[in-house]
Write a protein that holds these residues in place. Structure first.
Motif, PDB file in Angstrom:
ATOM      1  N   LEU A   8      48.032 105.367  54.134  1.00  0.00           N
ATOM      2  CA  LEU A   8      46.670 104.890  54.359  1.00  0.00           C
ATOM      3  C   LEU A   8      46.261 103.963  53.222  1.00  0.00           C
ATOM      4  N   CYS A  11      39.945  99.708  52.917  1.00  0.00           N
ATOM      5  CA  CYS A  11      39.429  98.351  53.072  1.00  0.00           C
ATOM      6  C   CYS A  11      38.424  98.083  51.960  1.00  0.00           C
ATOM      7  N   ASP A  16      36.593 101.795  54.684  1.00  0.00           N
ATOM      8  CA  ASP A  16      37.263 102.676  55.635  1.00  0.00           C
ATOM      9  C   ASP A  16      38.723 102.871  55.242  1.00  0.00           C
ATOM     10  N   LYS A  18      42.358 103.379  56.588  1.00  0.00           N
ATOM     11  CA  LYS A  18      43.097 103.116  57.817  1.00  0.00           C
ATOM     12  C   LYS A  18      44.584 103.078  57.509  1.00  0.00           C
ATOM     13  N   GLU A  22      47.338  98.605  60.008  1.00  0.00           N
ATOM     14  CA  GLU A  22      46.108  98.068  60.574  1.00  0.00           C
ATOM     15  C   GLU A  22      45.313  97.259  59.552  1.00  0.00           C
ATOM     16  N   SER A  50      40.531  95.036  56.576  1.00  0.00           N
ATOM     17  CA  SER A  50      40.762  95.409  57.979  1.00  0.00           C
ATOM     18  C   SER A  50      41.009  94.179  58.841  1.00  0.00           C
TER      19      SER A  50
END
Length: 99
Positions: A8, A11, A16, A18, A22, A50
């Motif tokens: 992970l 951002c 966030d 992610k 992604e 992101s």
């Protein structure tokens, strides 16, 4: 079969967490050159963003990447980033999240 751990990343614009696939990495080299890093392996200081055109637009409006990378980014770079993110977003919608 054992499930693989998904790395992970956070951002820098939205905050966030992610999966790394992604996100897009923006990298600043030791020389001060800033570039889009599609492989995620270029040397230098990196910042993840992101794959969302509205997130890139927010970064552009508030100059967020300038502060994170400690570099002066031009409008041309932000436009190139926005085009790249829009293209990647369209690819994801057509083909799914696999690259």
């Amino acid at each position: 079969m054992k499930q693989r751990k998904i790395p992970l990343r956070k951002c820098v614009v939205s905050g966030d967490m992610k999966p790394k696939k992604e996100m897009i990495r923006i990298v600043r080299s030791k020389e001060g050159d800033v570039a889009i890093d599609p492989t995620g392996k270029m040397p230098g200081r990196g910042a993840y963003i992101s794959i969302e055109p509205k997130v890139v637009q927010k970064a552009w409006d508030k100059q967020i990447l300038n502060r994170h990378l400690e570099a002066d980014l031009t409008d041309d770079f932000y436009q190139e980033l926005l085009d790249y993110v829009s293209h990647q977003k369209a690819r994801q919608e057509l083909f799914g999240n696999d690259k």
